[in-house]
Write a protein that holds these residues in place. Sequence first.
Motif, short mmCIF file in Angstrom:
data_model
loop_
_atom_site.label_atom_id
_atom_site.label_comp_id
_atom_site.label_asym_id
_atom_site.label_seq_id
_atom_site.Cartn_x
_atom_site.Cartn_y
_atom_site.Cartn_z
N ARG A 248 0.87 -1.17 0.00
CA ARG A 248 0.00 0.00 0.00
C ARG A 248 0.91 1.22 0.00
O ARG A 248 1.73 1.39 0.90
N ARG B 12 1.89 5.30 -2.34
CA ARG B 12 1.44 6.37 -3.23
C ARG B 12 2.29 6.38 -4.49
O ARG B 12 3.50 6.11 -4.43
N HIS C 186 -3.27 7.18 -4.27
CA HIS C 186 -3.12 6.23 -3.18
C HIS C 186 -3.57 4.87 -3.70
O HIS C 186 -4.73 4.70 -4.08
N THR D 132 -7.83 6.65 -4.60
CA THR D 132 -7.78 8.10 -4.51
C THR D 132 -9.15 8.73 -4.58
O THR D 132 -9.51 9.58 -3.76
#
Length: 222
Positions: free
Chosen positions: A87, A89, A99, A125
């Motif tokens: 996980r 960005r 994200h 996102t």
Amino acid sequence: MMDEQERRTIEQVIAAGSPQDIGWFRFWFGDNRWEWSPEVAHMHGYEADEVTPTTELLLSHKHPEDRERVEADLVTSVRDHAPFSSRHRIVDTAGKTHHVIVVSDAVTDEKNEVIGTAGYYIDLTDIVAEQRNEVLDELLPEMIEHRAQIEQAKGLLMMTYGINAEQAFRVLVWRSQETNMKLRVLAERIIARLDELPPAAPALRTRFDHLLLTVHQDTPPT
């Protein structure tokens, strides 16, 4: 080449979210070769066939605060021939931060030897309100009746991936639609298989012990 079953699976996954939200990828350990779907290319800011994905290109799009961790995960994946999941960005070519959750599983050959990893990018996102409301209208009765199991599964996703409740629910809905499984059944099966996971590290348990024993000292929210 994708076989027909793979193609149907991908179509089901894409149908579970808005077009840019979910896409597939593959990584082959033998020649360090990446493949990605048009949706994953778009998440990074590229047209479908504009560039060939490479490890260097993918790392260049990782958020500066996440790049070192993701690079370490990739190195471990290649060394151990293990699925890559994360996980983090990513920053697209226009400078927008996305994200994402990356989930994957092993790809094996006819001898059952691991030769790669394949999975999905899920862009958390943007939440499309209209789509979310349609999903909620369809699932609300089931959610109310089986709230405990669904909330428990959401909590597991939130803790594992470091995401919020809405994002965790979205991941559950995606898997529910992809597998054609009712949301409460999916939640129950996730909970039932918890014993397959390794126990929490002592450091995590120690920190949670501290949280449990001191949470009453927190200033109440206003």
